[in-house]
Design a protein around this motif. Structure first.
Motif, mmCIF file in Angstrom:
data_model
loop_
_atom_site.group_PDB
_atom_site.id
_atom_site.type_symbol
_atom_site.label_atom_id
_atom_site.label_comp_id
_atom_site.label_asym_id
_atom_site.label_seq_id
_atom_site.Cartn_x
_atom_site.Cartn_y
_atom_site.Cartn_z
ATOM 1 N N ASP A 261 5.675 -37.698 -99.144
ATOM 2 C CA ASP A 261 5.812 -36.377 -98.541
ATOM 3 C C ASP A 261 4.479 -35.681 -98.332
ATOM 4 O O ASP A 261 4.417 -34.478 -98.163
ATOM 5 C CB ASP A 261 6.711 -35.504 -99.442
ATOM 6 C CG ASP A 261 8.095 -36.116 -99.623
ATOM 7 O OD1 ASP A 261 8.652 -36.604 -98.620
ATOM 8 O OD2 ASP A 261 8.595 -36.131 -100.750
ATOM 9 N N GLY A 262 3.425 -36.408 -98.322
ATOM 10 C CA GLY A 262 2.113 -35.796 -98.192
ATOM 11 C C GLY A 262 1.264 -36.152 -99.390
ATOM 12 O O GLY A 262 1.755 -36.693 -100.379
ATOM 13 N N HIS B 53 2.577 -25.933 -97.427
ATOM 14 C CA HIS B 53 2.114 -26.673 -96.257
ATOM 15 C C HIS B 53 2.136 -28.192 -96.495
ATOM 16 O O HIS B 53 1.323 -28.947 -95.950
ATOM 17 C CB HIS B 53 0.713 -26.212 -95.859
ATOM 18 C CG HIS B 53 0.714 -24.828 -95.290
ATOM 19 N ND1 HIS B 53 0.548 -23.696 -96.064
ATOM 20 C CD2 HIS B 53 0.899 -24.381 -94.015
ATOM 21 C CE1 HIS B 53 0.613 -22.629 -95.299
ATOM 22 N NE2 HIS B 53 0.816 -23.014 -94.049
ATOM 23 N N GLY B 54 3.083 -28.639 -97.300
ATOM 24 C CA GLY B 54 3.361 -30.069 -97.414
ATOM 25 C C GLY B 54 2.486 -30.836 -98.367
ATOM 26 O O GLY B 54 2.545 -32.064 -98.400
ATOM 27 N N THR C 119 -4.694 -33.378 -95.156
ATOM 28 C CA THR C 119 -3.651 -33.937 -94.291
ATOM 29 C C THR C 119 -4.210 -34.850 -93.206
ATOM 30 O O THR C 119 -3.472 -35.273 -92.321
ATOM 31 C CB THR C 119 -2.835 -32.811 -93.625
ATOM 32 O OG1 THR C 119 -3.706 -31.982 -92.833
ATOM 33 C CG2 THR C 119 -2.152 -31.945 -94.679
#
Length: 223
Positions: A16-17, A47-48, A167
């Motif tokens: 999930d990140g 924000h993940g 990210t």
């Protein structure tokens, strides 16, 4: 960049990140600094980013040394949050019995830095929050020669550079490499005489000597 949990050694990326462990110290400032760290933790999770902080773990009994080691080894990235107490405890300059948790985390981080001298800064990230200074990061984390992330304010705009790195979404990317142009050489355009030498031409436009009087006197007119 593929985000790999450092302790798993399984080759599997985070589902999930990226997973992030936040390493920080409690300051004697009425929890102002700790609340800023908490705000960063919440922002990252919104924000993940699978950010981990000690607060939820503190709601139940822990073997803190084991907990810190698990979180450190499982994290794709470790955020070290600058503060005076963090620097003192990480560098072993704190009074005995104070901040032992930070000292333990710092030992894990220092060992990783030592084992990865050219790449450690890709995983161990230096972060400065409002009111903080990069001078309050431990010296073994590279001083002024290593990137740090200033998150001020603690919102999306303030954390954008950090979020982009975590990210793998850089703002500036290299343009596509195009084809090499064809650049012909200069042609031979020099005029030559019969002897093959360049034709002479008087192109001197500088000062001239002017004869005055009986020929025994000369003056140069440089006007």
């Amino acid at each position: 960049m593929t985000h790999i949990s450092a302790g798993a050694n399984s080759g599997a990326s985070s589902a999930d990140g990226p997973r992030v462990f936040i390493s920080y110290a409690h300051e004697s400032d009425g929890d102002t600094h700790a609340e800023r760290v908490r705000a960063l933790w919440i922002l990252l999770r919104q924000h993940g980013i699978d950010a981990r902080l000690d607060r939820p773990a503190a709601e139940r009994p822990q073997d803190w040394a084991a907990w810190m080691q698990r979180e450190f080894e499982a994290a794709d990235y470790v955020l070290t949050i600058a503060s005076p107490a963090y620097k003192r405890r990480a560098e072993g300059a704190e009074e005995p019995g104070i901040g032992e948790g930070v000292a333990w985390e710092a030992a894990l981080i220092k060992a990783f830095v030592y084992a990865n001298p050219t790449t450690w800064h890709e995983r161990i990230l230096r972060v400065v929050l409002p009111g903080g200074s990069r001078e309050d990061l431990p010296a073994f984390l590279g001083g002024h020669t290593v990137t740090h992330y200033t998150v001020d304010p603690i919102d999306f705009s303030g954390a954008e550079k950090l979020l982009r790195y975590l990210t793998d979404q850089p703002y500036e990317t290299e343009p596509t490499l195009g084809s090499r142009p064809h650049l012909p050489p200069r042609g031979d355009t020099t005029a030559t005489g019969a002897t093959g030498r360049a034709a002479a031409g008087n192109t001197f436009n500088g000062p001239t000597a002017v004869q005055i009087g009986d020929g025994n006197q000369q003056t140069n007119n440089f006007g």
